[in-house]
Design an enzyme around this catalytic site. Sequence first.
Site, PDB file in Angstrom:
ATOM      1  CE  LYS A 156      35.165   1.848   0.844  1.00 47.03           C
ATOM      2  NZ  LYS A 156      33.916   2.635   0.473  1.00 47.03           N
ATOM      3  CG  ASN A 184      32.328  14.225  -0.859  1.00 44.69           C
ATOM      4  OD1 ASN A 184      32.139  13.063  -1.167  1.00 44.69           O
ATOM      5  ND2 ASN A 184      32.952  14.590   0.247  1.00 44.69           N
ATOM      6  CB  SER A 218      30.446  13.619 -13.555  1.00 40.39           C
ATOM      7  OG  SER A 218      30.260  14.746 -12.748  1.00 40.39           O
ATOM      8  CB  THR A 245      36.095   3.889  -2.654  1.00 42.97           C
ATOM      9  OG1 THR A 245      35.791   4.304  -1.324  1.00 42.97           O
ATOM     10  CG2 THR A 245      35.378   2.586  -2.967  1.00 42.97           C
ATOM     11  CD  GLU A 302      34.932  11.208   0.587  1.00 41.60           C
ATOM     12  OE1 GLU A 302      34.001  12.003   0.782  1.00 41.60           O
ATOM     13  OE2 GLU A 302      34.849  10.208  -0.154  1.00 41.60           O
ATOM     14  CB  THR A 338      29.979   4.701   2.051  1.00 42.99           C
ATOM     15  OG1 THR A 338      28.834   5.192   1.403  1.00 42.99           O
ATOM     16  CG2 THR A 338      30.941   4.242   0.961  1.00 42.99           C
TER      17      THR A 338
END
Lengths: 389, 389
Positions: free
Chosen positions: A174, A384, A389, A151, A265, A185
């Site tokens: 992942k 994040n 969106s 992702t 991240e 996640t």
Amino acid sequence: MARGVTAAQGFRAAGVPAGISAKPGKLDLALVVNDGPRFAAAGVLTRNKVKAAPVLWTEQVLTAGRLRAVVLNSGGANACTGPEGFQATHSTAERVAELLGCGAVEVAVCSTGLIGEQLPLPNVLSGVDKAAGELAATADGGSAVATAIMTTDTVSKQDAVTDPAGWTVGGTTKGAGMIAPSMATMLSVITTDAVLEQPALDAALHEAVRLSFDRLDIDGSMSTNDTVLLLSSGASGVEADPAEFTTALTRVCQDLAARMQADAEGVTKRITVRVTGAASEDDAVVVARTIARDSLVKTAIFGSDPNWGRIAAAAGYADAAVEPETLDVTINGVLLCRGAVVAGDRAAADLSGKDVLVEVGLGLGDGTAEIRTTDLSHAYVEENSAYSS
Amino acid sequence: MARGVTAAQGFRAAGVPAGISAKPGKLDLALVVNDGPRFAAAGVLTRNKVKAAPVLWTEQVLTAGRLRAVVLNSGGANACTGPEGFQATHSTAERVAELLGCGAVEVAVCSTGLIGEQLPLPNVLSGVDKAAGELAATADGGSAVATAIMTTDTVSKQDAVTDPAGWTVGGTTKGAGMIAPSMATMLSVITTDAVLEQPALDAALHEAVRLSFDRLDIDGSMSTNDTVLLLSSGASGVEADPAEFTTALTRVCQDLAARMQADAEGVTKRITVRVTGAASEDDAVVVARTIARDSLVKTAIFGSDPNWGRIAAAAGYADAAVEPETLDVTINGVLLCRGAVVAGDRAAADLSGKDVLVEVGLGLGDGTAEIRTTDLSHAYVEENSAYSS
């Protein structure tokens, strides 16, 4: 030599673009098939009380301890999607079962992506058809799976270990954010051709996860979709010693966890928090995790600032036995705090590199644990704040 | 009318530049003196096991339930400073006691700033002398205290309430980050001229703190120095009803907490997480706090993204009774998730404003709680990565 889910004999795999992800052409559906002769399997699933449809499904199919295949998708978590979402998972497993000539209850399902949106089921089903037509026992097959489940990961993650006795264990994972206790996640599929009974597989997986994915804590969040699956084909024909197998499996899981840490991240520093001298191993984990989650510790390290006071303060509010009198903090080898009192020049600790080792001695017992985490950086905030969106 | 520690009768206060802070000329030492005729006092201190020297001192002096004065400094936390640090606290209290003609055990001490550095004691002591010479019962005196205790705060914070019966309660606070359960890195001094017995004061303070500072959670970190003190002079001569006093005190504390939220480090959004329908009030606090601390929720709101899936996921891993079937999420009045299933178009929730209300219904009982927090922004990372060095 293959490093992922096709490293062990008896497995075929494929990853295809199915049009689930918003990114055109991205591989987003993967299929891993166990060709046997054995089909024992085990799993560890999220402890989140809000579970995605594929987790609810996989929880059920795992009760039989037997899997023929795993189908995975990125591009959508299929979480908080109600009966329609569960039906989508069920239909996906059924399509795989039809194509393989097995029962749907022998097919696990994993999904990852945004919560709260229905998967485009026609795309998923045609993706399954396509993947079934491309199954390969080659390294390419395994690598396609590793790519299809990504992702926000920037690199695919695979590893494998071959035992001199003749069996192999390998897998893929992942996950790059929302990683916390119980592996938030993250999806991981691990395969082996060793011959092991299901209870031994199950015990080995729980021990390996406890010492690897469960010791990785990026942001303290726990996902609705976490799944780690272990499938064994027995195709090597070699019976594995359970202890040796557990060691090899733990090595693979730890390697995969380290790859997740390195690709987290917004990471600019890889931080290891090592706690020694705790009253128990559980206490060591609690103290290390509390420090690893502390936003002030994580931002200080992002700023290459050896602000040990924040580390001592985090240890002090951990829900574990901590005595100031015996609390030591060492950063990158430099003792800065002894008995909760300043003991060195903070400038002596060099945090300019990418790896930071925080050592906390509690002086109370023999409990030891390491938690891996990352710094809290501008890039973490950026990534994040703009994800959905 | 004065709004801070001099709002009530019977108090004098001063704030002076003492050369403790690295910022030349900054007011960094404050003195609040109770001129009586009564001297009952109560306090709530950090639960961190690593306690700063002034906290260890104040914990002791509070056992008598009586205070003549509080001396406070910014520019250094005097935490993790060992016997030398404790001696500095003791000497500071003694100097105040000499000047006021009371015992050192009637003087509380509070410090805030970087952990692990000794205070410049000569500067502190000459600051005490100076402050004692400038004590004033005016609004200016209270305001100087509010300014002298600021660290990364950008505005000073004061409030007061006067009861029609004729007594007043007012106070000041500082704190902008590291604010968490048990009010991390916050100092607050509240004064009243109401006549109340010490046990009633103590009970009122604990209740007010529970419903105000303890319901503010900026970054989940708990400090070594948190201190809230309540001093009563009885100078109004009016006996207060304990319940009415508790209500007024709670209002003052909630107002001060709201000011801390509005001035939190790097804040771009003020977030209120309201949980209803929990099995108990404790459960409501746990769920609200878990959501308020979740980095993924906080970054999403920074990005004005109504990513309710992260809120549902955070509720799902909270250590409290949560059933997906009855879990609803509403953001700024728009129901987005009902029974842990998508229920609305996320785009309908407008997060462009500065205030965000997250409502989570658990559907299990009558437990209700609100936690105030802020978003996780670039500015938070910036400020906290560059604080000490």
